[in-house]
Scaffold this motif. Structure first.
Motif, mmCIF file in Angstrom:
data_model
loop_
_atom_site.group_PDB
_atom_site.id
_atom_site.type_symbol
_atom_site.label_atom_id
_atom_site.label_comp_id
_atom_site.label_asym_id
_atom_site.label_seq_id
_atom_site.Cartn_x
_atom_site.Cartn_y
_atom_site.Cartn_z
ATOM 1 N N ALA A 47 82.685 17.670 117.100
ATOM 2 C CA ALA A 47 83.015 17.095 118.286
ATOM 3 C C ALA A 47 84.489 16.507 118.398
ATOM 4 O O ALA A 47 85.048 16.270 119.521
ATOM 5 N N LEU A 48 85.271 16.624 117.201
ATOM 6 C CA LEU A 48 86.707 16.199 117.161
ATOM 7 C C LEU A 48 87.304 16.957 115.857
ATOM 8 O O LEU A 48 86.602 17.043 114.683
ATOM 9 N N VAL A 49 88.589 17.264 115.899
ATOM 10 C CA VAL A 49 89.380 17.823 114.706
ATOM 11 C C VAL A 49 90.344 17.041 114.542
ATOM 12 O O VAL A 49 91.359 16.621 115.334
ATOM 13 N N LEU A 50 90.614 16.561 113.105
ATOM 14 C CA LEU A 50 91.767 15.824 112.648
ATOM 15 C C LEU A 50 92.677 16.878 111.830
ATOM 16 O O LEU A 50 92.198 17.541 111.085
ATOM 17 N N LEU A 51 93.838 17.254 112.520
ATOM 18 C CA LEU A 51 94.582 18.290 112.122
ATOM 19 C C LEU A 51 95.928 18.148 111.483
ATOM 20 O O LEU A 51 96.898 17.280 112.219
ATOM 21 N N ASP A 52 95.989 18.531 110.218
ATOM 22 C CA ASP A 52 97.430 18.308 109.581
ATOM 23 C C ASP A 52 98.305 19.389 110.026
ATOM 24 O O ASP A 52 97.924 20.522 110.335
ATOM 25 N N VAL A 53 99.705 19.200 110.219
ATOM 26 C CA VAL A 53 100.579 20.142 110.754
ATOM 27 C C VAL A 53 100.879 20.947 109.461
ATOM 28 O O VAL A 53 100.947 22.292 109.684
ATOM 29 N N MET A 54 101.464 20.627 108.531
ATOM 30 C CA MET A 54 101.886 21.498 107.236
ATOM 31 C C MET A 54 100.712 21.771 106.474
ATOM 32 O O MET A 54 100.113 21.146 105.711
ATOM 33 N N LEU A 55 100.272 22.968 106.680
ATOM 34 C CA LEU A 55 99.057 23.548 105.807
ATOM 35 C C LEU A 55 99.675 24.999 105.292
ATOM 36 O O LEU A 55 100.450 25.581 105.818
ATOM 37 N N PRO A 56 98.954 25.161 104.164
ATOM 38 C CA PRO A 56 99.202 26.683 103.768
ATOM 39 C C PRO A 56 98.632 27.614 104.355
ATOM 40 O O PRO A 56 97.777 27.635 105.339
ATOM 41 N N GLY A 57 99.210 29.000 104.342
ATOM 42 C CA GLY A 57 98.835 29.725 105.223
ATOM 43 C C GLY A 57 99.463 29.530 106.759
ATOM 44 O O GLY A 57 100.396 29.389 106.795
ATOM 45 N N PHE A 58 98.702 29.970 107.934
ATOM 46 C CA PHE A 58 99.365 29.691 109.066
ATOM 47 C C PHE A 58 99.261 28.002 109.236
ATOM 48 O O PHE A 58 98.094 27.267 108.704
ATOM 49 N N ASP A 59 100.186 27.633 110.065
ATOM 50 C CA ASP A 59 100.457 25.933 110.112
ATOM 51 C C ASP A 59 99.339 25.396 111.093
ATOM 52 O O ASP A 59 98.453 25.871 111.833
ATOM 53 N N GLY A 60 99.449 24.123 111.377
ATOM 54 C CA GLY A 60 98.822 23.262 112.369
ATOM 55 C C GLY A 60 98.649 23.722 113.595
ATOM 56 O O GLY A 60 98.010 23.545 114.572
ATOM 57 N N TRP A 61 100.058 24.132 114.278
ATOM 58 C CA TRP A 61 100.322 24.602 115.400
ATOM 59 C C TRP A 61 99.596 25.582 115.803
ATOM 60 O O TRP A 61 99.035 25.915 116.766
ATOM 61 N N GLU A 62 99.663 26.608 114.790
ATOM 62 C CA GLU A 62 98.936 27.957 115.055
ATOM 63 C C GLU A 62 97.569 27.826 115.136
ATOM 64 O O GLU A 62 96.754 28.517 115.885
ATOM 65 N N LEU A 63 96.841 26.784 114.211
ATOM 66 C CA LEU A 63 95.636 26.595 114.472
ATOM 67 C C LEU A 63 95.226 25.919 115.657
ATOM 68 O O LEU A 63 94.074 26.140 116.457
#
Length: 226
Positions: A47-63
């Motif tokens: 129902a909702l996503v809490l999304l960190d920006v700095m992630l391994p692989g592709f980052d939060g913006w891409e996700l």
């Protein structure tokens, strides 16, 4: 029980957020990278996503971009990047809210509840025509009689939110929560001024097609007739 997907590579933060949200009655899933998050998002349908920006692989913006390509599910960005330009990047990319680290878990819980109280969008599509007014929700553009309109970022966000809920009355509090953020401490007069600017930009929109109505004592409504 509503589902929340937490995408956070710092395990300590993920565990704390999970504990607080479970206490509120939410079902929680954790992902530590973008690929895992995408798989869980498609399979689990939160129902909702809490999304960190700095992630391994592709980052939060891409996700965020990949989520927005398939869903209007609310997304709250979690990041240590607090600059205004980063917030604007998040909102223009389709984020619903933005929380800067370090934060109190109680603040995250409050914002989750605030966003889930919002009315659900009546549409989940790229472009919608309201007579001569065209709104592209994924590209975040608005055109009238074939000409793209130049809108301030907050005015654009306000119009997109109103247009996703046609013929629904939205209070100033709901509009402030979405466009200005739950942490906004200024006057709700900001909503009135933004509406005034939108009406000026939309002055050539045929009144038989639609309008932004003021419902005295209640709020505003994106009223459409065609």
């Amino acid at each position: 029980m509503k589902k929340i997907l937490i995408v956070e590579d710092e395990k300590a933060i993920g565990k704390v957020l999970s504990a607080y949200l479970r206490k509120e009655g939410f079902e929680i899933m954790l992902a530590e990278n973008g690929r895992q998050a995408l798989d869980l998002f498609a399979e689990w349908k939160p129902a909702l996503v809490l999304l960190d920006v700095m992630l391994p692989g592709f980052d939060g913006w891409e996700l965020l971009s990949r989520i927005r390509s398939q869903s209007s599910c609310p997304v709250i960005m979690l990041t240590a990047l607090g600059q205004v330009e980063q917030k604007l990047k998040g909102f223009s990319g389709g984020a619903d809210d933005y929380i800067t680290k370090p934060f109190a878990p109680e603040e995250v819980v409050a914002r989750v509840h605030a966003i889930l109280r919002r009315p659900s969008p009546m549409m989940d599509t790229d472009s919608v025509y309201f007579g001569s007014l065209k709104i592209d929700f994924h590209a975040h553009t608005v055109s009238l009689h074939g000409t793209q309109l130049d809108l301030l970022p907050r005015d654009l966000s306000l119009l997109l939110f109103l247009a996703k809920h046609p013929n629904q009355t939205l209070t100033r509090e709901q509009l402030l929560d979405y466009v200005w953020g739950i942490e906004y401490e200024g006057s709700d007069r900001a909503v009135d001024l933004s509406i005034k600017r939108l009406r000026q930009v939309l002055r050539e929109w045929d009144e038989e097609e639609g309008e932004i109505k003021t419902l005295r004592g209640l709020g505003y409504q994106f009223s459409v007739y065609k």
